[in-house]
Design an enzyme around this catalytic site. Structure first.
Site, PDB file in Angstrom:
ATOM      1  N   ARG A  27      37.608  47.875  33.144  1.00 48.66           N
ATOM      2  CA  ARG A  27      36.898  47.608  32.307  1.00 48.66           C
ATOM      3  C   ARG A  27      37.271  46.084  31.803  1.00 48.66           C
ATOM      4  NH1 ARG A  27      33.040  51.246  30.525  1.00 48.66           N
ATOM      5  NH2 ARG A  27      31.956  50.274  29.248  1.00 48.66           N
ATOM      6  N   TRP A  74      38.423  42.622  28.276  1.00 48.37           N
ATOM      7  CA  TRP A  74      37.030  41.552  29.547  1.00 48.37           C
ATOM      8  C   TRP A  74      37.085  40.165  28.471  1.00 48.37           C
ATOM      9  CZ3 TRP A  74      32.990  39.282  30.798  1.00 48.37           C
ATOM     10  CH2 TRP A  74      32.456  38.706  32.693  1.00 48.37           C
ATOM     11  N   ASN A 100      33.668  46.698  21.684  1.00 49.44           N
ATOM     12  CA  ASN A 100      32.949  46.660  22.788  1.00 49.44           C
ATOM     13  C   ASN A 100      31.893  46.182  22.347  1.00 49.44           C
ATOM     14  OD1 ASN A 100      32.257  46.325  25.961  1.00 49.44           O
ATOM     15  ND2 ASN A 100      32.489  48.533  25.693  1.00 49.44           N
ATOM     16  N   GLY A 101      31.479  44.631  23.531  1.00 44.97           N
ATOM     17  CA  GLY A 101      30.394  44.694  23.076  1.00 44.97           C
ATOM     18  C   GLY A 101      30.278  42.764  22.398  1.00 44.97           C
ATOM     19  N   LYS A 492      30.860  43.306  48.801  1.00 45.09           N
ATOM     20  CA  LYS A 492      32.522  43.714  49.404  1.00 45.09           C
ATOM     21  C   LYS A 492      33.098  42.651  49.198  1.00 45.09           C
ATOM     22  CE  LYS A 492      31.551  46.188  47.152  1.00 45.09           C
ATOM     23  NZ  LYS A 492      29.935  46.811  46.280  1.00 45.09           N
ATOM     24  N   GLU A 495      33.845  40.574  46.188  1.00 45.68           N
ATOM     25  CA  GLU A 495      34.252  40.623  44.967  1.00 45.68           C
ATOM     26  C   GLU A 495      36.186  41.622  45.061  1.00 45.68           C
ATOM     27  OE1 GLU A 495      31.964  45.149  44.848  1.00 45.68           O
ATOM     28  OE2 GLU A 495      31.994  43.989  43.350  1.00 45.68           O
ATOM     29  N   HIS A 511      17.006  29.244  60.045  1.00 50.66           N
ATOM     30  CA  HIS A 511      16.284  28.038  59.122  1.00 50.66           C
ATOM     31  C   HIS A 511      17.051  27.205  58.117  1.00 50.66           C
ATOM     32  CE1 HIS A 511      12.959  29.514  60.112  1.00 50.66           C
ATOM     33  NE2 HIS A 511      13.086  30.295  60.679  1.00 50.66           N
TER      34      HIS A 511
END
Ligand code: AGP
Length: 613
Positions: A27, A74, A100-101, A492, A495, A511
C-alpha cells in the site's frame, strides 16, 4: 494509500506491528514508523525507507510495550523523510496518530492551530490530527473516561477528506481509539488481544473474526473488549464477520514473488470465481441480483466504471455484453466519469469494478451514479470493502488476496465474472439463442485448463523477454477484444518493468504512432479474433516493413514464419479470449522486470490500493 496496523494485547507489540506492516507494504513503502505505549509514555520510532528500515533503528530493541500503532507510507503531503513519516504526535506528546487518507482542509486547520500556539514539524496533512485532538481535549472540562473519545470525535468533525486513524494516548494506556471515513480499516478480534489493519490479510494469521467499520463510527479498543459508537458517540452493537480466507493464501508459498504466485493461481481463482454460478442445464445463478426481464429491457445503457486494470476488464467484456444482451455498454475511467456530468439516469445500470473495493475515484463515481438514480452494481474481490457497502448490489470475484501491486489474477477473475454476468442477463432477457450461451458457458468452464496449458510452458515467453528487456519503448496492438487486452499488456509492462509502452488499436497505428516505429522496436501483437485475423496480420506486416521486431500471441492458424517470435495459446471464443491471452502478457512483463533485477511486487511510485484521488 498507506497501510496502518495496531495491536493491543499481552505480547510485545513492536514485532507484531512490523510483521503487519510488512504485509501492508504493497500500500506504500517510502517510510514507516510505529508508536508503542511504554508504561505511560509514548515511544515513537520512524525511518525513511521500507518497513525493514525500522529494524535498523537501535531503540526498536528497547521497546516492551503491549499496545502500539504503526504505519507504512505512500507520500502525498511532504516528501518521504523520517520527519514526515507517521506516527505523528501533538506538541505535548500526549497523543500519537497514524493516518491513511488525506485531510483536505489541513492548511486551514494548521493556521487555526498555529494561531492557538501549536507548532508543526512536518509537511504532512496528518500532523494536524494529534494537535487538534489535543486542542479539543484541553478545552473539555468534563474529566470522565470518555474525554479522549470526545476529543477524537470533535477533531474528526472538523476534517474534510478521507481518513482511517488510530490514536493512542499516554493518559489512557489501556486503549486504542480508531475511526474511519472513506478509507479502509478492519479490526480483528483475538483472545485477550485485538488487531487493527487496513486490510484483512495482514492480520489473518492472528484471527478470522473481524469487525468491519462503517464511515464515522468510533471504536475504543481494549485488550479484552471493544466499545463501538456511532457518529454521535451513542453505543452500537457490531456483528462479527468470520472470514474464511486461509492465512497461507496471503503468503508467497515457495514462489519468488507474489506476482508470480498470483499469475500461477489463475486456474484456481477462476474456478473459484465460477463457483456454482454456471450450470450447463440451468440458468446462471446470481442470488444477489434480482434483475427481471422488465428491468433489463428498460435499460438504455450499461456504464462500466473503474480504474487501471479493473477498467481494462470492463473493456475486455464490453463486446460480449453488447453482443449477447443487445444493450449498449460504455466503459470509462472513474476519474473522468466522476467529473464530467455523464448522461445517466434510472434507466442506466452502472457497474463498478474494483479489486480492493477502496479506490477513491471508483467509489466517488459510484456515489455520483446513485445520486442520478442509477442502480449500481459493485464487483469486488474484498468482502465488506467500501465499494460493496455503497452499491445497491455486489458480486464478488473469488480470486483470493492479491498482494502484488500489479494486478493479475484479479483481472482474469473480473473478466470471468463479467462474462458470466453477461450470460445471466442474456438468459433473463432471452436476447440470444440458448445454444450460443451454452457454448459460452462451456468456454468459461474450460478457461482454467487452457490457462494451465499456457502456464505449463513459459520458456518461449521467458526467452523473448531476455532478448528485449533492455529496450526503451514497446507497442502492444490488437483488434476487437485483442485491443482491450493489449492495453492491459502495455500497463503491466509499464508498471513493473519501467519500459515505456503504448497499447494501440492495430488499425489506428497508421494514424500517427507508426512514426515511432524504427529498426528493432518491439511490437507485441495479440491475434485471437478469428474474424479479424487477416487485417491484424496486415497491421503487423506494416510495422515489420518499418523494421519492427514482431512478437505475436495467437491461437489462429497463421504462417508463423512471417513473424520474429510467436507464442501459441489454446483456441477460445474471442468474447472471452482476454482472460487467456493476457497470461503470456503478464509473464512477459514479469520476466522482463526480473531480467532488470526489479522488485516486481512493489514497483516504484505505485501502491496497491489508491485511496486518494
Ligand atoms: C493494476 O496492475 C494496477 N496496479 C492498478 O491499475 C489497479 O488496477 C487500479 O488502481 C484499480 O484498483 P482496484 O481494482 O483496487 O480499484
Amino acid at each position: 494509500m498507506c497501510g496502518i496496523v495496531g495491536y493491543i494485547g499481552q505480547k510485545k507489540a513492536s514485532p507484531i506491528l512490523i510483521n503487519g506492516l510488512l504485509k501492508l507494504e504493497y500500500r506504500g513503502y517510502d517510510s514507516a514508523g510505529l508508536s508503542t505505549l511504554e508504561d505511560t509514555t509514548i515511544s515513537n520510532i520512524k525511518n525513511k525507507g521500507r518497513v525493514n528500515s525500522l529494524n535498523e533503528v537501535p531503540e526498536i530493541n528497547t521497546l516492551t510495550g503491549t499496545i502500539g500503532i504503526a504505519h507504512t507510507r505512500w507520500a502525498t503531503h511532504g516528501k518521504p523523510s523520517t520527519t514526515n513519516s507517521h506516527p505523528h504526535m501533538d506538541n505535548s506528546k500526549t497523543f500519537s496518530v497514524v493516518h491513511n487518507g488525506i485531510i483536505e482542509n489541513y492548511n486551514d486547520l494548521k493556521i487555526f492551530l498555529t494561531e492557538n500556539g501549536y507548532n508543526f514539524l512536518s509537511q504532512t496533512d496528518t500532523e494536524v490530527i494529534p494537535n487538534l485532538i489535543h486542542y479539543y481535549f484541553s478545552k473539555d472540562n468534563v474529566d470522565d473516561d470518555k474525554k479522549f473519545l470526545r476529543a477524537v470525535q470533535s477533531a474528526c468533525k472538523d476534517f474534510k477528506g478521507s481518513y482511517a486513524i488510530e490514536v493512542i494516548s499516554s493518559l489512557y494506556p489501556d486503549r486504542i481509539i480508531v475511526t474511519r471515513k472513506d478509507s479502509p480499516l478492519v479490526i480483528g478480534k483475538g483472545e485477550n488481544e485485538n488487531h487493527i489493519s487496513s486490510d484483512i490479510p495482514a492480520i489473518l494469521s492472528y484471527t478470522k473474526d473481524f469487525y468491519l467499520l462503517e464511515d464515522n463510527e468510533y471504536v475504543e479498543i481494549y485488550r479484552d473488549h471493544l466499545d463501538f459508537y456511532n457518529k454521535d458517540l451513542a453505543k452500537i452493537n457490531k456483528p462479527i464477520k468470520n472470514i474464511e480466507w486461509d492465512a497461507t493464501a496471503a503468503e508467497k508459498d515457495g514462489y519468488e514473488d507474489y506476482m508470480l504466485k498470483e499469475i500461477y493461481e489463475q486456474p484456481k481463482s477462476i474456478r473459484e470465481t465460477i463457483g456454482s454460478r454456471i450450470k450447463l442445464d440451468a440458468p446462471c445463478c446470481f442470488d444477489e441480483l434480482n434483475f427481471t426481464k422488465d428491468y433489463l429491457s428498460s435499460l438504455n445503457k450499461i456504464c462500466i466504471v473503474a480504474c487501471g486494470t479493473a477498467m481494462h476488464a470492463g473493456l475486455a467484456t464490453k463486446t460480449l455484453i453488447e453482443q449477447i444482451c443487445n444493450i449498449p455498454v460504455e466503459v470509462e475511467v472513474a476519474s473522468e466519469f466522476r467529473y464530467r456530468n455523464p448522461i445517466i439516469n434510472e434507466k442506466t445500470l452502472a457497474i463498478y469494478i474494483s479489486q480492493s473495493g477502496e479506490t477513491a475515484d471508483t467509489i466517488a463515481a459510484l456515489k455520483l451514479a446513485k445520486s442520478k438514480g442509477c442502480k449500481t452494481l459493485a464487483i469486488s474481490n474484498v468482502i465488506g470493502s467500501s465499494i460493496t457497502r455503497e452499491a445497491d448490489y455486489t458480486i464478488y470475484t473469488h480470486a483470493g488476496p492479491e498482494i502484488a501491486v500489479a494486478s493479475t489474477k484479479a483481472y482474469t477473475a473480473q473478466v470471468t465474472l463479467l462474462a458470466i454476468l453477461g450470460i445471466y442477463m442474456a438468459e433473463v432477457l432471452g436476447s440470444v439463442s440458448p445454444l450460443i450461451l451454452e457454448n459460452l458457458k462451456k468456454e468459461i468452464f474450460d478457461l482454467p485448463n487452457k490457462i494451465q496449458t499456457v502456464l505449463n510452458d513459459v520458456s518461449g515467453i521467458k526467452n523473448f523477454a531476455k532478448k528485449v528487456y533492455n529496450e526503451k519503448d514497446m507497442f502492444f496492438i490488437g483488434r476487437g477484444t485483442d485491443y482491450a487486452v493489449s492495453l492491459e499488456g502495455s500497463l503491466k509492462l509499464k508498471e513493473i518493468s519501467y519500459i515505456h509502452s503504448e497499447g494501440y488499436a492495430s488499425g489506428e497505428l497508421k494514424h500517427g504512432p507508426i512514426a515511432l516505429i524504427e529498426d528493432n522496436t518491439t511490437v507485441v501483437s495479440v491475434i485471437t479474433n478469428d474474424d479479424l485475423v487477416e487485417k491484424s496480420i496486415s497491421n503487423v506486416q506494416e510495422v515489420a516493413t518499418r523494421g519492427a521486431k514482431t512478437f505475436v500471441i495467437t491461437n489462429q492458424d497463421i504462417d508463423k514464419s512471417r513473424f520474429d517470435y510467436v507464442i501459441e495459446i489454446p483456441a477460445i471464443s474471442k468474447l472471452i479470449s482476454p482472460a487467456l491471452s493476457v497470461i503470456p502478457l503478464q509473464l512477459f512483463s514479469y520476466y522482463i522486470a526480473k531480467e532488470k533485477g526489479l522488485d516486481v511486487d512493489k514497483p516504484r511510485n505505485l501502491a496497491k490500493s489508491v485511496t486518494v484521488e
